[in-house]
Write an enzyme that holds these catalytic residues in place. Structure first.
Site, short mmCIF file in Angstrom:
data_model
loop_
_atom_site.label_atom_id
_atom_site.label_comp_id
_atom_site.label_asym_id
_atom_site.label_seq_id
_atom_site.Cartn_x
_atom_site.Cartn_y
_atom_site.Cartn_z
N SER A 12 0.83 -1.23 0.02
CA SER A 12 0.00 -0.06 -0.10
C SER A 12 0.89 1.21 -0.21
O SER A 12 1.68 1.41 0.87
CB SER A 12 -0.79 -0.06 1.16
N HIS A 37 -1.39 -1.33 -4.08
CA HIS A 37 -2.59 -1.01 -3.48
C HIS A 37 -2.61 0.44 -3.28
O HIS A 37 -1.80 1.17 -2.71
CB HIS A 37 -2.53 -1.69 -2.18
N ASP A 39 -4.79 3.46 -1.66
CA ASP A 39 -5.91 3.89 -0.91
C ASP A 39 -6.66 5.12 -0.88
O ASP A 39 -5.88 6.08 -0.87
CB ASP A 39 -5.31 3.69 0.76
N MET A 41 -9.08 7.83 0.15
CA MET A 41 -9.92 8.37 1.49
C MET A 41 -10.47 9.52 1.23
O MET A 41 -9.94 10.62 0.70
CB MET A 41 -9.06 8.36 2.72
N HIS A 70 -8.74 0.78 -3.42
CA HIS A 70 -9.50 0.66 -2.49
C HIS A 70 -10.29 2.11 -2.12
O HIS A 70 -9.65 2.88 -1.71
CB HIS A 70 -8.78 0.11 -1.44
N MET A 72 -12.37 4.27 -0.01
CA MET A 72 -13.05 4.33 1.33
C MET A 72 -13.64 5.60 1.48
O MET A 72 -13.18 6.69 1.72
CB MET A 72 -11.98 4.20 2.31
N MET A 141 -11.13 -5.98 6.00
CA MET A 141 -10.25 -5.33 6.81
C MET A 141 -10.18 -5.73 8.05
O MET A 141 -10.89 -6.24 8.87
CB MET A 141 -11.14 -3.96 7.02
N GLY A 146 -8.73 3.86 7.91
CA GLY A 146 -8.26 5.15 7.81
C GLY A 146 -6.81 5.62 8.00
O GLY A 146 -6.44 6.71 7.48
N PHE A 147 -5.96 4.65 8.44
CA PHE A 147 -4.52 4.92 8.72
C PHE A 147 -3.91 3.68 8.59
O PHE A 147 -4.22 2.70 8.88
CB PHE A 147 -4.57 5.63 10.20
N GLY A 148 -2.62 3.98 8.07
CA GLY A 148 -1.52 2.91 8.09
C GLY A 148 -0.94 2.72 9.56
O GLY A 148 -1.40 3.24 10.47
N GLY A 149 -0.36 1.58 9.81
CA GLY A 149 0.40 1.31 10.87
C GLY A 149 -0.47 0.76 12.13
O GLY A 149 0.03 0.92 13.32
N ASP A 179 -6.41 -6.78 4.74
CA ASP A 179 -5.95 -5.26 4.66
C ASP A 179 -5.99 -4.80 6.10
O ASP A 179 -6.99 -4.34 6.63
CB ASP A 179 -6.53 -4.23 3.75
N GLY A 180 -4.66 -4.43 6.46
CA GLY A 180 -4.61 -3.65 8.01
C GLY A 180 -3.58 -4.55 8.79
O GLY A 180 -4.09 -5.71 9.20
N GLY A 181 -2.71 -4.06 9.27
CA GLY A 181 -1.65 -4.67 10.28
C GLY A 181 -1.09 -6.01 9.54
O GLY A 181 -0.57 -6.88 10.60
N GLY A 201 1.03 -1.97 4.00
CA GLY A 201 1.76 -0.70 3.91
C GLY A 201 2.98 -0.56 4.80
O GLY A 201 4.11 -0.46 4.41
N SER A 202 2.87 -0.22 6.04
CA SER A 202 4.13 0.17 7.02
C SER A 202 4.99 -1.01 7.16
O SER A 202 6.26 -0.78 7.50
CB SER A 202 3.24 0.37 8.36
C1 DX5 Z 1 -6.11 1.42 5.91
C2 DX5 Z 1 -5.47 1.01 4.52
C3 DX5 Z 1 -4.62 0.25 4.42
C4 DX5 Z 1 -3.38 0.62 4.83
C5 DX5 Z 1 -2.48 -0.50 5.59
O1 DX5 Z 1 -7.18 2.16 6.04
O2 DX5 Z 1 -7.00 0.45 3.91
O3 DX5 Z 1 -4.20 -0.19 3.03
O4 DX5 Z 1 -2.23 1.19 4.11
O5 DX5 Z 1 -1.60 0.03 6.26
P1 DX5 Z 1 -0.76 -1.05 7.26
O6 DX5 Z 1 -0.24 -2.22 6.53
O7 DX5 Z 1 0.27 -0.38 7.87
O8 DX5 Z 1 -1.62 -1.39 8.27
ZN ZN Z 2 -6.52 -0.35 1.82
#
Ligand code: DX5
Ligand code: ZN
Length: 228
Positions: A12, A37, A39, A41, A70, A72, A141, A146-149, A179-181, A201-202
């Site tokens: 991502s 990917h 994102d 938003m 993706h 959102m 999800m 909403g946020f990475g990490g 997707d996520g973590g 992502g992170s």
């Molecule tokens: C979160 C996004 C993800 C995000 C994942 O709302 O949809 O795609 O980038 O980030 P990580 O992998 O850091 O959880």
């Molecule tokens: Zn995503």
């Protein structure tokens, strides 16, 4: 026995360096990414703002790797075709954000992209039951978007298992994305439960490892977990 589908890794760009986005996309593609990917938003469906179709258009020439958008976004039908026209290969919308999900999915396919449907952590699997035959991808999800990490929600493992059972039970050719973590620590559990597209992502774009090495670590962990 049914063989599990090959694992795809989808870095991502939310965690990438936006001042050199093209190069980061290239780095991920050369580092073995199966999708990029993106994102999107809107500051309404999720409490954050990111990019629009012009950013997809700008990164498109940097790689042939499929762009996995993706959305959102509330009422994604207003913008979905524009992402397809800008070069998105997959456009995923949230079930929670669509009044007429079936119509939106059809609109994405008519615009030339593969449609996907996403569900938030608190949305039941039943939300995708009626649409599963009309999409190419279901996105589970594993954090509140909403946020990475953020940290992987462990309950997602069981949910992935139930979506996998639904897909296999219907005998449809649908990818299951999570997707996520996702990191080398969680990828094995997600893949073991039946996810075959892992967004990260992170864990991919950070200062502690090269992008290619990070992708390789996640892929190895997923392969370990998806072993019978
Ligand atoms: C979160 C996004 C993800 C995000 C994942 O709302 O949809 O795609 O980038 O980030 P990580 O992998 O850091 O959880
Ligand atoms: Zn995503």
């Amino acid at each position: 026995m049914k063989t599990s589908p090959a694992i795809k890794i989808a870095p991502s760009i939310l965690s990438a360096d936006f001042s050199r986005l093209g190069e980061q996309v290239l780095e991920a593609a050369e580092g073995g990414a199966d999708y990029i990917h993106v994102d999107v938003m809107d500051g309404r469906f999720v409490p954050n703002l990111t990019v629009g179709p012009e950013v997809v258009r700008a990164i498109r020439p940097w790689t042939d790797v499929p762009l996995d958008v993706h959305m959102m976004v509330i009422e994604p039908e207003r913008f979905a075709a524009r992402f397809a026209e800008a070069g998105a290969d997959i456009v995923t919308v949230h079930a929670e954000a669509c009044t007429h999900l079936h119509k939106t999915v059809r609109l994405i396919a008519e615009a030339g992209a593969r449609p996907g449907v996403a569900i938030n952590p608190a949305t039941p699997v039943s939300a995708v039951e009626e649409i599963i035959g009309a999409v190419d991808q279901v996105l589970v999800m594993s954090v509140d978007p909403g946020f990475g990490g953020q940290s992987f929600i462990e309950g997602s493992v069981d949910k992935i298992r139930r979506v996998r059972a639904l897909i296999d039970g219907r005998g449809v050719d649908v990818d299951l994305e999570v997707d996520g973590g996702i990191s080398a620590e969680t990828a094995g559990r997600a893949a073991g439960a039946g996810a075959n597209v892992l967004v990260a992502g992170s864990a991919v774009f950070n200062d502690s490892a090269a992008v290619a090495d990070a992708i390789a670590r996640i892929r190895a962990a997923a392969a370990q977990g998806s072993r019978p």
